[in-house]
Write a protein that holds these residues in place. Structure first.
Motif, PDB file in Angstrom:
ATOM      1  N   LEU A   1      66.198  20.758 -98.417  1.00  0.00           N
ATOM      2  CA  LEU A   1      65.512  19.570 -97.922  1.00  0.00           C
ATOM      3  C   LEU A   1      64.338  19.215 -98.825  1.00  0.00           C
ATOM      4  CD1 LEU A   1      64.825  17.436 -95.713  1.00  0.00           C
ATOM      5  CD2 LEU A   1      63.532  19.229 -94.553  1.00  0.00           C
ATOM      6  N   TYR A   2      63.611  20.227 -99.273  1.00  0.00           N
ATOM      7  CA  TYR A   2      62.470  19.973-100.155  1.00  0.00           C
ATOM      8  C   TYR A   2      62.934  19.571-101.549  1.00  0.00           C
ATOM      9  CZ  TYR A   2      59.926  22.487 -96.510  1.00  0.00           C
ATOM     10  OH  TYR A   2      59.389  22.896 -95.309  1.00  0.00           O
ATOM     11  N   LEU A   3      63.856  20.371-102.130  1.00  0.00           N
ATOM     12  CA  LEU A   3      64.256  20.165-103.521  1.00  0.00           C
ATOM     13  C   LEU A   3      65.066  18.897-103.721  1.00  0.00           C
ATOM     14  CD1 LEU A   3      65.261  23.768-104.670  1.00  0.00           C
ATOM     15  CD2 LEU A   3      63.278  22.449-105.393  1.00  0.00           C
ATOM     16  N   ARG A   4      65.930  18.565-102.763  1.00  0.00           N
ATOM     17  CA  ARG A   4      66.895  17.484-102.974  1.00  0.00           C
ATOM     18  C   ARG A   4      66.568  16.210-102.197  1.00  0.00           C
ATOM     19  NH1 ARG A   4      72.815  20.168-102.687  1.00  0.00           N
ATOM     20  NH2 ARG A   4      73.321  17.969-103.107  1.00  0.00           N
TER      21      ARG A   4
ATOM     22  N   GLN B   1      80.053   8.071-103.452  1.00  0.00           N
ATOM     23  CA  GLN B   1      78.997   8.325-104.431  1.00  0.00           C
ATOM     24  C   GLN B   1      79.247   7.541-105.713  1.00  0.00           C
ATOM     25  OE1 GLN B   1      77.695  12.367-105.142  1.00  0.00           O
ATOM     26  NE2 GLN B   1      78.295  13.006-103.094  1.00  0.00           N
ATOM     27  N   TRP B   2      80.518   7.439-106.123  1.00  0.00           N
ATOM     28  CA  TRP B   2      80.833   6.699-107.349  1.00  0.00           C
ATOM     29  C   TRP B   2      80.454   5.229-107.185  1.00  0.00           C
ATOM     30  CZ3 TRP B   2      83.433   2.547-109.222  1.00  0.00           C
ATOM     31  CH2 TRP B   2      83.658   2.514-110.597  1.00  0.00           C
ATOM     32  N   TRP B   3      80.878   4.622-106.084  1.00  0.00           N
ATOM     33  CA  TRP B   3      80.578   3.207-105.862  1.00  0.00           C
ATOM     34  C   TRP B   3      79.080   2.975-105.662  1.00  0.00           C
ATOM     35  CZ3 TRP B   3      83.573  -0.523-107.181  1.00  0.00           C
ATOM     36  CH2 TRP B   3      84.961  -0.351-107.188  1.00  0.00           C
ATOM     37  N   ARG B   4      78.420   3.925-105.006  1.00  0.00           N
ATOM     38  CA  ARG B   4      76.972   3.785-104.832  1.00  0.00           C
ATOM     39  C   ARG B   4      76.259   3.865-106.183  1.00  0.00           C
ATOM     40  NH1 ARG B   4      74.665   8.464-101.528  1.00  0.00           N
ATOM     41  NH2 ARG B   4      74.918   9.493-103.544  1.00  0.00           N
TER      42      ARG B   4
ATOM     43  N   LEU C   1      68.401   7.305-108.549  1.00  0.00           N
ATOM     44  CA  LEU C   1      69.720   7.761-108.091  1.00  0.00           C
ATOM     45  C   LEU C   1      69.586   8.920-107.108  1.00  0.00           C
ATOM     46  CD1 LEU C   1      71.770   7.646-111.419  1.00  0.00           C
ATOM     47  CD2 LEU C   1      72.270   6.349-109.344  1.00  0.00           C
ATOM     48  N   GLU C   2      68.621   9.810-107.349  1.00  0.00           N
ATOM     49  CA  GLU C   2      68.442  10.982-106.482  1.00  0.00           C
ATOM     50  C   GLU C   2      67.946  10.598-105.088  1.00  0.00           C
ATOM     51  OE1 GLU C   2      65.795  13.451-108.679  1.00  0.00           O
ATOM     52  OE2 GLU C   2      67.381  14.337-109.907  1.00  0.00           O
ATOM     53  N   ILE C   3      67.260   9.460-104.978  1.00  0.00           N
ATOM     54  CA  ILE C   3      66.757   9.033-103.664  1.00  0.00           C
ATOM     55  C   ILE C   3      67.909   8.809-102.693  1.00  0.00           C
ATOM     56  CG2 ILE C   3      65.636   7.158-102.425  1.00  0.00           C
ATOM     57  CD1 ILE C   3      63.734   6.823-104.742  1.00  0.00           C
ATOM     58  N   SER C   4      68.937   8.090-103.126  1.00  0.00           N
ATOM     59  CA  SER C   4      70.069   7.793-102.249  1.00  0.00           C
ATOM     60  C   SER C   4      70.826   9.057-101.874  1.00  0.00           C
ATOM     61  CB  SER C   4      71.017   6.798-102.937  1.00  0.00           C
ATOM     62  OG  SER C   4      70.397   5.547-103.108  1.00  0.00           O
ATOM     63  N   GLN C   5      71.042   9.949-102.843  1.00  0.00           N
ATOM     64  CA  GLN C   5      71.766  11.182-102.548  1.00  0.00           C
ATOM     65  C   GLN C   5      70.969  12.062-101.591  1.00  0.00           C
ATOM     66  OE1 GLN C   5      74.838  11.993-103.207  1.00  0.00           O
ATOM     67  NE2 GLN C   5      74.585  13.933-102.118  1.00  0.00           N
ATOM     68  N   GLY C   6      69.671  12.151-101.834  1.00  0.00           N
ATOM     69  CA  GLY C   6      68.832  12.961-100.945  1.00  0.00           C
ATOM     70  C   GLY C   6      68.793  12.408 -99.535  1.00  0.00           C
ATOM     71  N   ALA C   7      68.730  11.090 -99.420  1.00  0.00           N
ATOM     72  CA  ALA C   7      68.697  10.461 -98.101  1.00  0.00           C
ATOM     73  C   ALA C   7      70.008  10.652 -97.360  1.00  0.00           C
ATOM     74  CB  ALA C   7      68.377   8.977 -98.230  1.00  0.00           C
ATOM     75  N   SER C   8      71.139  10.610 -98.083  1.00  0.00           N
ATOM     76  CA  SER C   8      72.450  10.751 -97.432  1.00  0.00           C
ATOM     77  C   SER C   8      72.629  12.129 -96.816  1.00  0.00           C
ATOM     78  CB  SER C   8      73.568  10.479 -98.441  1.00  0.00           C
ATOM     79  OG  SER C   8      73.661  11.528 -99.389  1.00  0.00           O
ATOM     80  N   GLU C   9      71.904  13.121 -97.322  1.00  0.00           N
ATOM     81  CA  GLU C   9      72.034  14.484 -96.797  1.00  0.00           C
ATOM     82  C   GLU C   9      71.109  14.742 -95.614  1.00  0.00           C
ATOM     83  OE1 GLU C   9      71.474  17.139-100.050  1.00  0.00           O
ATOM     84  OE2 GLU C   9      73.156  16.338-101.208  1.00  0.00           O
TER      85      GLU C   9
END
Length: 579
Positions: free
Chosen positions: A137-140, A248-251, A299-307
């Motif tokens: 949660l912290y790192l990603r 993830q590809w389309w995002r 890019l990392e913001i969207s991936q982190g939020a999705s988790e």
């Protein structure tokens, strides 16, 4: 937002560590910002350097300062990146240590009753996934999102100072990346991640139950059914992961499109603004290139939020585990030898069920007496044992030792009770270490004496490694009877005055059962014994017998008196004797 507030309303796992290590957090965020600002400055400087070098290729003096700055920013970026990684992982290692200790304390404080609220697979899921998720949660999520938002604010303010219309347009374009895309990720992919976590959690629980019953699957010849049960959730998880990769590809493609639009906006604006002279034209490439290094944290913001939904469930699970820790009343201490265990007019029913489990039970066991507790499954034998140990509290009546309630003696529990159940656990270590668990201060001679007392000395000493033989996981190096004897040796070292035998011979053959019972009652002859059993083999070893049925004692007395006066007892005895 409401769900986020609700998750952290009574949180004891995430927010406390944000506060505890707040200055380390500030340092991580600062280093993260400086990493990307150094990269942006390098690209900005390089754009100017290339343009100026092309305009004046005949003299290096005009580009000396940009060359030096390129070297400086080029060195600064990996240095800040390394320092940020080092600091953020230092953060994680600190909280990992705190998490492991906190989880152990949460489980240990309610270990005696944890099976009432959690299945084995639930605990494995928490150990295997949930703690790891909170670390990630912290790192990603936390670090990338905060750093991305800070960079977003820096860019918008910086461009807005020079041109507020362009700043507003950049805010809209980049806002899609740092605000809209993360929200869309939570709504679409987050639900998929949450479903995957649920399937995986259920898979842990079901697989654990099925593995624990693996012998029955093998005996019944249902190998195909067993494998089918494992294959279905694995296929479901694989399908969800494929969908996740496609999303993830389309995002990522959409993020790149909006980012390209932002770069073109800067390029067009700088082209219109810095064309007043040849010198000013050098800044066009500088502004356009400076934006490229920022795409990574965006890019990392969207991936982190999705988790986040997965992390949210993990946070709730570990908080549920630790926040419902039982509160024990002020504990007492017995100093004199135990003389009497008493059950006085006890009623019991579980809070979630109105069904009465035990009704007006009374029982007195004096020092050194041996009691056999019999009865069909589901009649309350296990519940009575939990009351005796203090795992449960009577709805009415008391359970006491020498006049003190067992609920007030839980700090002394290991000194008062020894338990030998159906499947005592042996760890994947040596015979000596396993037996010494009964008393960590016992000498090697005392451990060997306990092993000799349970008649295992010839077997152990005949092994190649002797007492240093590794028993393997769950004690599979030894037979069922031998595992019970090793556990009995552990109880001997523990030297508790009250011993509970919870059907310790249920999985043994009749000959091994008889031998083990003879050994148990011989080596524990000075102890108070409460023996839960489902038949009458070895009943001559006890002083009194209680039949528990429908929550009350149906028959009670000495074995001899019951055999003389109770036809039902004689019939059961004959059946067990094979007559």
């Amino acid at each position: 937002m409401h769900s986020v507030k609700q998750t952290f309303a009574h949180d004891t796992w995430v927010m406390p560590y944000l506060r505890k290590y707040k200055w380390l957090l500030v340092l991580v965020l600062f280093l993260g910002m400086m990493t990307f600002l150094s990269a942006a400055a390098l690209m900005f400087n390089s754009g100017y350097l290339i343009s100026e070098a092309a305009r004046r290729p005949d003299s290096i003096i005009y580009i000396y300062v940009p060359v030096v700055l390129a070297r400086g920013f080029g060195i600064a970026r990996p240095v800040f990146r390394y320092a940020e990684r080092l600091t953020s992982h230092n953060w994680v290692l600190r909280i990992v240590s705190d998490f492991r200790r906190k989880l152990y304390q949460a489980v240990e404080s309610k270990a005696s009753a944890i099976k009432q609220t959690h299945q084995t697979g639930d605990i494995l899921s928490i150990l295997a996934d949930d703690i790891d998720h909170i670390e990630n949660l912290y790192l990603r999520t936390v670090f990338p999102i905060v750093i991305g938002w800070l960079l977003y604010a820096f860019i918008i303010i910086g461009v807005g100072v020079m041109s507020w219309p362009v700043g507003l347009l950049m805010a809209l374009l980049l806002g899609v990346i740092v605000i809209v895309m993360p929200l869309l990720s939570v709504a679409v992919n987050g639900a998929r991640e949450f479903k995957q976590k649920q399937i995986q959690s259920h898979f842990y629980t079901n697989l654990t139950d099925e593995v624990l019953g693996l012998t029955d699957w093998v005996i019944s010849g249902r190998y195909t059914d067993f494998m089918a049960l494992q294959k279905a959730p694995i296929d479901d998880i694989a399908t969800l992961r494929r969908e996740d990769h496609h999303f993830q590809w389309w995002r990522g493609f959409a993020v790149q499109v909006f980012f390209l639009a932002a770069v073109l906006t800067l390029l067009i604006w700088s082209g219109a603004t810095f064309t007043g002279s040849k010198g000013m034209a050098n800044w066009i490439a500088a502004f356009a290139l400076a934006l490229f290094p920022i795409v990574e944290p965006f890019l990392e913001i969207s991936q982190g939020a999705s988790e986040w939904p997965v992390y949210q469930q993990s946070i709730e699970r570990v908080n549920d585990l630790s926040n419902d820790e039982p509160t024990l009343p002020r504990q007492h201490e017995l100093t004199a030898p135990v003389q009497q265990l008493k059950v006085d007019h006890v009623d019991f029913k579980y809070a979630a069920d109105d069904k009465q489990i035990l009704t007006d039970l009374s029982l007195t066991i004096n020092r050194g007496e041996k009691l056999a507790l019999l009865g069909p499954s589901g009649t309350g034998k296990s519940t009575l044992l939990k009351l005796l140990l203090g795992d449960q509290t009577p709805t009415k009546g008391t359970v006491s030792i020498d006049g003190t309630s067992v609920s007030l003696l839980q700090d002394q529990r290991a000194q008062l009770f020894g338990v030998l159940d159906q499947r005592p656990y042996l760890f994947d270590t040596t015979v000596m270490n396993n037996v010494r668990l009964g008393n960590l201060n016992a000498t090697d001679e005392q451990v060997k004496a306990a092993i000799a007392a349970v008649e295992l000395q010839p077997l152990i000493e005949s092994l190649t490694d002797g007492y240093d033989t590794v028993v393997q996981e769950s004690g599979t190096r030894f037979s069922g009877g031998e595992r019970q004897r090793l556990s009995l040796a552990r109880i001997l070292l523990q030297d508790a005055p009250i011993i509970i035998l919870d059907e310790p011979t249920v999985s043994l053959d009749p000959i091994t059962e008889r031998q083990l019972l003879d050994t148990v009652f011989d080596v524990l002859k000075d102890k108070t014994i409460i023996w839960v059993t489902h038949h009458l083999a070895g009943i001559e070893h006890v002083d009194q017998v209680r039949f528990l049925e429908n929550g009350v004692f149906d028959m009670q007395g000495t074995p001899q008196a019951l055999y003389r006066d109770e036809p039902r007892f004689r019939k059961l005895y004959a059946l067990d004797a094979g007559r």
